[in-house]
Scaffold this active site. Sequence first.
Site, PDB file in Angstrom:
ATOM      1  CE  LYS A  11      -4.077   0.466  -1.092  1.00  0.00           C
ATOM      2  NZ  LYS A  11      -3.084   0.488  -0.346  1.00  0.00           N
ATOM      3  NE  ARG A  86      -8.619  -1.349   3.688  1.00  0.00           N
ATOM      4  CZ  ARG A  86      -7.717  -0.504   4.152  1.00  0.00           C
ATOM      5  NH1 ARG A  86      -6.625  -0.863   4.860  1.00  0.00           N
ATOM      6  NH2 ARG A  86      -7.530   0.502   3.561  1.00  0.00           N
ATOM      7  NE  ARG A 125       0.376   8.821   4.326  1.00  0.00           N
ATOM      8  CZ  ARG A 125      -0.556   7.733   3.740  1.00  0.00           C
ATOM      9  NH1 ARG A 125      -0.839   7.724   2.970  1.00  0.00           N
ATOM     10  NH2 ARG A 125      -0.708   6.803   4.682  1.00  0.00           N
ATOM     11  NE  ARG A 131      -2.130   9.975   7.147  1.00  0.00           N
ATOM     12  CZ  ARG A 131      -2.773   9.142   6.078  1.00  0.00           C
ATOM     13  NH1 ARG A 131      -2.691   9.652   4.797  1.00  0.00           N
ATOM     14  NH2 ARG A 131      -3.349   7.950   6.344  1.00  0.00           N
ATOM     15  NE  ARG A 142      -1.620   1.458   7.818  1.00  0.00           N
ATOM     16  CZ  ARG A 142      -1.076   2.793   7.442  1.00  0.00           C
ATOM     17  NH1 ARG A 142      -0.706   3.617   8.148  1.00  0.00           N
ATOM     18  NH2 ARG A 142      -1.473   2.929   6.076  1.00  0.00           N
TER      19      ARG A 142
END
Length: 186
Positions: A11, A86, A125, A131, A142
């Site tokens: 996104k 969301r 990632r 992260r 998630r």
Amino acid sequence: MLIVGPPGAGKGTQAARLADALSIPAISTGDIFRANVSQQTELGVLAKSYMDKGEYVPDSVTNDMVRARLAEDDATGGFLLDGYPRTLDQVEALDGVLDSLGTSLDAVLLLVVETEAVVERLVARGEAEGRSDDTEETIRHRLSVYSEQTAPLIDVYEARGLVRRVDGMASIDEVTAALQDALGAR
């Protein structure tokens, strides 16, 4: 416009490309949260506590932030929201904000992706960028939260005739082209 899809669907990448092509701002709640986290603001510390567990930041905080951002001058000619709404409650809040601004949504772009490919993409990632919110366990949580809370809003926008589905598993350039085609913007 909105761009929606599960975490890791691309996104952010596609929002930036579309916003540039259409000369509108891409408004990402994720980027705003990450900026606050890196600056260790009060909101950032709070947001990080939710993000690290793979949970969403509370609606009240997010709604106020989006309301203020959509009222800024650069969004008057159009915008692309990435990561909001969301939840069904956020859909209602956004409807109210858009009403107060005298505007409405033109399209909801849905990136359709395969779950296992998304998990692999996000783990990679997370390792590359260090992260803390991109561990396999957090990613799967998630995705579960997305399925429970966010996927139902697609039905709402589908009923309004706004959803345009695009295969998010294609190359970045192919997805961008398909999104532009879905908007009649090429």
